[in-house]
Design a protein around this motif. Sequence first.
Motif, PDB file in Angstrom:
ATOM      1  N   THR A  76       0.821  -1.217   0.000  1.00 47.04           N
ATOM      2  CA  THR A  76       0.000   0.000   0.000  1.00 47.04           C
ATOM      3  C   THR A  76       0.852   1.262   0.000  1.00 47.04           C
ATOM      4  O   THR A  76       0.428   2.289  -0.538  1.00 47.04           O
ATOM      5  N   ASN A  77       2.056   1.215   0.600  1.00 52.05           N
ATOM      6  CA  ASN A  77       2.917   2.402   0.572  1.00 52.05           C
ATOM      7  C   ASN A  77       3.300   2.771  -0.845  1.00 52.05           C
ATOM      8  O   ASN A  77       3.260   3.940  -1.241  1.00 52.05           O
ATOM      9  N   ILE A  78       3.675   1.762  -1.634  1.00 56.85           N
ATOM     10  CA  ILE A  78       4.120   2.012  -3.005  1.00 56.85           C
ATOM     11  C   ILE A  78       2.936   2.399  -3.885  1.00 56.85           C
ATOM     12  O   ILE A  78       3.007   3.355  -4.662  1.00 56.85           O
ATOM     13  N   LEU A  79       1.837   1.681  -3.749  1.00 54.28           N
ATOM     14  CA  LEU A  79       0.649   1.975  -4.550  1.00 54.28           C
ATOM     15  C   LEU A  79       0.130   3.383  -4.263  1.00 54.28           C
ATOM     16  O   LEU A  79      -0.286   4.103  -5.179  1.00 54.28           O
ATOM     17  N   THR A  80       0.162   3.776  -2.991  1.00 53.83           N
ATOM     18  CA  THR A  80      -0.307   5.114  -2.629  1.00 53.83           C
ATOM     19  C   THR A  80       0.625   6.180  -3.183  1.00 53.83           C
ATOM     20  O   THR A  80       0.167   7.173  -3.770  1.00 53.83           O
ATOM     21  N   ARG A  81       1.942   5.986  -3.002  1.00 57.26           N
ATOM     22  CA  ARG A  81       2.890   6.960  -3.554  1.00 57.26           C
ATOM     23  C   ARG A  81       2.671   7.139  -5.059  1.00 57.26           C
ATOM     24  O   ARG A  81       2.632   8.263  -5.567  1.00 57.26           O
ATOM     25  N   ASP A  82       2.505   6.027  -5.765  1.00 53.79           N
ATOM     26  CA  ASP A  82       2.305   6.116  -7.211  1.00 53.79           C
ATOM     27  C   ASP A  82       0.999   6.817  -7.548  1.00 53.79           C
ATOM     28  O   ASP A  82       0.937   7.610  -8.503  1.00 53.79           O
ATOM     29  N   TYR A  83      -0.054   6.538  -6.772  1.00 57.28           N
ATOM     30  CA  TYR A  83      -1.347   7.170  -7.054  1.00 57.28           C
ATOM     31  C   TYR A  83      -1.275   8.678  -6.828  1.00 57.28           C
ATOM     32  O   TYR A  83      -1.907   9.455  -7.558  1.00 57.28           O
ATOM     33  N   LEU A  84      -0.498   9.097  -5.842  1.00 58.73           N
ATOM     34  CA  LEU A  84      -0.393  10.525  -5.541  1.00 58.73           C
ATOM     35  C   LEU A  84       0.362  11.295  -6.612  1.00 58.73           C
ATOM     36  O   LEU A  84       0.339  12.530  -6.617  1.00 58.73           O
ATOM     37  N   THR A  85       1.041  10.607  -7.524  1.00 51.82           N
ATOM     38  CA  THR A  85       1.734  11.288  -8.614  1.00 51.82           C
ATOM     39  C   THR A  85       0.780  11.687  -9.743  1.00 51.82           C
ATOM     40  O   THR A  85       1.192  12.423 -10.648  1.00 51.82           O
ATOM     41  N   ARG A  86      -0.456  11.234  -9.694  1.00 54.75           N
ATOM     42  CA  ARG A  86      -1.422  11.595 -10.735  1.00 54.75           C
ATOM     43  C   ARG A  86      -1.613  13.107 -10.774  1.00 54.75           C
ATOM     44  O   ARG A  86      -1.644  13.778  -9.737  1.00 54.75           O
ATOM     45  N   SER A  87      -1.777  13.638 -11.977  1.00 61.58           N
ATOM     46  CA  SER A  87      -1.896  15.086 -12.123  1.00 61.58           C
ATOM     47  C   SER A  87      -3.170  15.633 -11.499  1.00 61.58           C
ATOM     48  O   SER A  87      -3.239  16.821 -11.159  1.00 61.58           O
ATOM     49  N   ASP A  88      -4.191  14.790 -11.328  1.00 60.68           N
ATOM     50  CA  ASP A  88      -5.445  15.264 -10.755  1.00 60.68           C
ATOM     51  C   ASP A  88      -5.489  15.135  -9.235  1.00 60.68           C
ATOM     52  O   ASP A  88      -6.477  15.506  -8.606  1.00 60.68           O
ATOM     53  N   MET A  89      -4.433  14.625  -8.620  1.00 62.96           N
ATOM     54  CA  MET A  89      -4.390  14.504  -7.162  1.00 62.96           C
ATOM     55  C   MET A  89      -3.807  15.782  -6.562  1.00 62.96           C
ATOM     56  O   MET A  89      -2.656  16.139  -6.823  1.00 62.96           O
TER      57      MET A  89
END
Length: 477
Positions: A297-310
């Motif tokens: 979940t740490n890696i998945l969350t970090r990657d998700y937070l890189t989205r331009s809409d976040m």
Amino acid sequence: MNKLVISLILSLASAPALARDGAYYHDPDDLTHRTSWMSSIKDETKITRISIPGTHDTASRHYGDITKNQTLTIRQQLDAGIRYFDIRLKSVFGSLHLYHGPMYLWQTFNEVMTTTRDFLNEHPSETVLMRIKKEQPDLTLGFNFEENINHHINLFSDTFWNTSSSSYIPSLSEVRGKVVILKDYSSSQVTGIRYSQFDIQDKFNMSNNWDLYDKWQSVKGHLQKANANQSDMGYINYLSASGSSYPYFVASGHVSNDTWASRLSTGLTTPGWENSYPDFPRTACFIGICTISFEGTNILTRDYLTRSDMVYAGIVAADFPGEDLIAKVIDLNQKPGIVKDDPFAIRNAKYQSCFDFRGGVSSNQFLSLNPNCHVTGSQVFKYELGSKQLRVNGTHYCLDVKDAQNKHRQPVIAYSCHSGKNQQWQLNSDRTISSLMSGTRRCLDVDQNRLDSYGNPTMTILEYSPGSPVQQFDKFF
């Protein structure tokens, strides 16, 4: 031939995949310091509008993998940028002890608060949100839990934020240098903010490793909800879980707790199960067949937070957070309305000298350091959040990597502002200033071999070196 194919599929399905990733950290050494990252946030910002990195079961560093949630001490977490603590207490005679379930964590609340108070005294721009939960029944002949916690609040009255309403959400200016209690216990005394007032995701029980994907879906759904609503009520998103899986596995997806360990395979491969676990990585691919590996979940969350809409995540509480996860949560605050947009000077941590264009700024002039920080004229800059330019305040000149060359020791100059990547900069929470040109990550650095006409060093870009004071800079207004 069929036996060979089946054997190949089975070997791929069980093949480990190397997974060193900066979002997960299971070592005892310090992470990169982010001690004053809140200093760039506007005073009037409500604390629930700030994206904040935190830890789950903050003090649980002992015993085996089944109960261990962190490797860093309270002070190390504060230095790394953590600003949300999950503190669970038991009243033991005249003291409050930290517990994880029935396990004593070899630390008292007095010790936690002393460490936190010392940190806040050193870094008064910061605040710490602290969930306080009664974890175990009282073991006392004197104070009960409520009396004991009230005693400690009075003992550290200079550090705890005081309020007359448990539903009031303060601005950052009201709580800088303070601890804000998120109250998760019964008490008649009004203290801090009610923990239950927040919108909380804490799906913490897993019956087997394959439940990790459902946990991730809960985390992702809460990230989406927080980002879409951004309400003053606040959001807390726990990346942690346990039960029949170790906390380190939930955070990392690894075969063991080691920071450098390989990912565990789910036992599935593509293309046969290509629609299974779509957010998990495909690894060890060979002749079109890939292993579907677990991902933490740490890696998945970090990657998700890189989205331009976040643009907002609320409080993100993790087990074993690495500096990439911490940095990504903090960096969400670099947006209009949250980060200060006043002009500022920039001072180097090692030389205590300021950026300057000596004698007045002009095109192609080298940026240099001036030991006399007078904070006027060409020592004053404005960071444009939209274009990510560092503009000399009141001029049409911006910091520019000469000739748009992302090379070792390439000079930094003044040049008319334009939209090129060589004028785009990221002001990072670890105090570095990195160029956004493609290729090798390079940051502003001091070049002692190239001096200006006054004999002072000029500025260049060099490979990212976290923790190096030559690459660390402070804004002051």
